[in-house]
Design a protein around this motif. Structure first.
Motif, PDB file in Angstrom:
ATOM      1  N   GLY A  76       0.784  -1.309  -0.072  1.00 11.34           N
ATOM      2  CA  GLY A  76      -0.052   0.075  -0.084  1.00 11.34           C
ATOM      3  C   GLY A  76       0.815   1.184   0.007  1.00 11.34           C
ATOM      4  N   LEU A  77       1.997   1.140   0.895  1.00 16.12           N
ATOM      5  CA  LEU A  77       2.654   2.473   0.718  1.00 16.12           C
ATOM      6  C   LEU A  77       3.283   2.412  -0.790  1.00 16.12           C
ATOM      7  N   GLY A  78       3.857   1.568  -1.347  1.00 15.64           N
ATOM      8  CA  GLY A  78       4.430   1.613  -2.606  1.00 15.64           C
ATOM      9  C   GLY A  78       3.340   2.034  -3.545  1.00 15.64           C
ATOM     10  N   GLY A  79       2.131   1.751  -3.286  1.00 15.92           N
ATOM     11  CA  GLY A  79       1.203   2.322  -4.464  1.00 15.92           C
ATOM     12  C   GLY A  79       0.897   3.442  -4.120  1.00 15.92           C
ATOM     13  N   VAL A 167       2.866  10.219   3.918  1.00 16.14           N
ATOM     14  CA  VAL A 167       3.425  10.846   5.190  1.00 16.14           C
ATOM     15  C   VAL A 167       2.761  10.379   6.473  1.00 16.14           C
ATOM     16  N   LEU A 168       1.533  10.206   6.495  1.00 18.25           N
ATOM     17  CA  LEU A 168       0.595   9.934   7.630  1.00 18.25           C
ATOM     18  C   LEU A 168       0.789   8.446   7.952  1.00 18.25           C
ATOM     19  N   MET A 169       0.924   7.688   6.937  1.00 25.38           N
ATOM     20  CA  MET A 169       0.805   6.052   7.257  1.00 25.38           C
ATOM     21  C   MET A 169       2.267   5.473   7.337  1.00 25.38           C
ATOM     22  N   VAL A 170       3.285   6.049   6.675  1.00 22.04           N
ATOM     23  CA  VAL A 170       4.708   5.372   6.937  1.00 22.04           C
ATOM     24  C   VAL A 170       5.192   5.312   7.990  1.00 22.04           C
ATOM     25  N   GLY A 171       4.992   6.374   9.083  1.00 20.56           N
ATOM     26  CA  GLY A 171       5.575   6.213  10.310  1.00 20.56           C
ATOM     27  C   GLY A 171       4.751   5.218  11.367  1.00 20.56           C
ATOM     28  N   ALA A 189      10.510  -0.807  -4.163  1.00 18.60           N
ATOM     29  CA  ALA A 189      10.465  -1.924  -5.322  1.00 18.60           C
ATOM     30  C   ALA A 189       9.138  -2.087  -5.834  1.00 18.60           C
ATOM     31  N   VAL A 190       7.811  -1.863  -5.152  1.00 18.87           N
ATOM     32  CA  VAL A 190       6.637  -1.896  -5.687  1.00 18.87           C
ATOM     33  C   VAL A 190       6.429  -0.551  -6.454  1.00 18.87           C
TER      34      VAL A 190
END
Length: 305
Positions: A76-79, A167-171, A189-190
């Motif tokens: 999801g982060l990659g997307g 930015v909100l979800m990565v941490g 990679a994604v």
């Protein structure tokens, strides 16, 4: 890592991203935005891969392997990263750098708003004037006094949404997994695979173009992606998401500085005022909460005062 150390690391990230702006501008002369994005993010994944493999082995020894849900979070982060990077690059092709610089900064006030809407996190009061000040500072710095919204502007404006969510979800997700290097490598990679697949489907992919853009691609792949984005993942385990957004917005300030040194660009009075306002907001979001914490500690230590 303390909050101040995390904020300082995020400031270094913003500096690297600001310097990479020059390389990105030069590289786009030889390859398309999807190809440029795909190759540089795959290079970034390769840079972090040794650290990610060591982290994978450590988690195995500690009997804390990543779950399938963790894999979906990384994907999801990659997307989100793919959407933000590609939409911004596509938009830059159809709008001015001035408009793009201002519109990208819209993600700054979006982060505390989304944190409140999605996670019910109440930000420190200093975040709100700092976010607004950064937005005004980016406006002055870009010189976008007569902003007109065109197709390219809409692409760049749209990219602010996935960047803000990222930015909100990565941490949040990196801290839950305890595997910042695996998170970084996986999302790179994604993003690289998705962007490269889209490039082969929609853009002319020529070896000569890649050779001509090799310098900018390597610079942005190793430094901007491999080092800076990984440092972002590490730092955001200890920094507030809203604070991170404010600090990372200083990328615009550093880009202006590197543009002046490397490209001979000069800022007018409004641009200098924008730089000063953004710097003041960055200091505000770091120093005001720290002052409050120190005051509360002093009261607890000396309740009679």
């Amino acid at each position: 890592m303390t909050r101040i150390q995390a904020n300082l690391l995020l400031t270094l990230v913003a500096l690297i991203w600001g310097s990479a702006f020059v390389a990105q501008q030069q590289g786009m002369a030889d390859v398309g935005p999807l190809l440029f994005t795909g190759v540089r993010f795959l290079i970034g994944a390769a840079v972090v891969l040794p650290l990610a493999m060591a982290e994978w082995r450590r988690l195995g020894r500690e009997r804390r392997p990543l779950t399938r849900a963790d894999g979906w979070h990384i994907a999801g982060l990659g997307g989100l990263m793919t959407l933000g990077a590609v939409m911004q690059q596509v938009g830059i092709q159809h709008t001015s750098v001035t408009n793009a610089g201002f519109l990208t900064a819209v993600y700054v006030p979006l982060v505390p708003v989304l944190a409140w809407l999605l996670l019910r996190q109440v930000a420190h009061w200093s975040v709100w004037p700092a976010a607004g000040g950064c937005l005004v500072g980016a406006f002055l710095l870009s010189g976008a006094h007569e902003l007109r919204i065109g197709l390219g502007d809409l692409w760049v404006l749209g990219s602010a949404v996935p960047w803000a969510v990222h930015v909100l979800m990565v941490g949040r997700w990196a801290d839950r997994m305890g595997a910042p290097f695996l998170v970084a490598c996986g999302q790179f990679a994604v993003c690289g695979v998705l962007s490269l697949a889209a490039a082969f489907a929609t853009e002319p992919v020529r070896w000569a173009g890649l050779q001509a853009a090799a310098g900018p691609i390597l610079y942005t792949g190793v430094l901007s992606v491999g080092i800076a984005f990984t440092a972002q993942v590490v730092a955001q385990r200890y920094a507030q998401a809203a604070d991170a957004a404010i600090i990372l917005s200083s990328e615009t300030l550093f880009a202006a500085a590197f543009g002046a040194v490397l490209l001979g660009e000069r800022l007018d009075t409004a641009g200098l005022a924008g730089c000063g306002l953004m710097l003041a907001c960055i200091l505000l979001v770091q120093l005001v909460p720290l002052a409050g914490t120190l005051r509360r500690r002093r009261i607890l230590t000396n309740p009679s005062n």
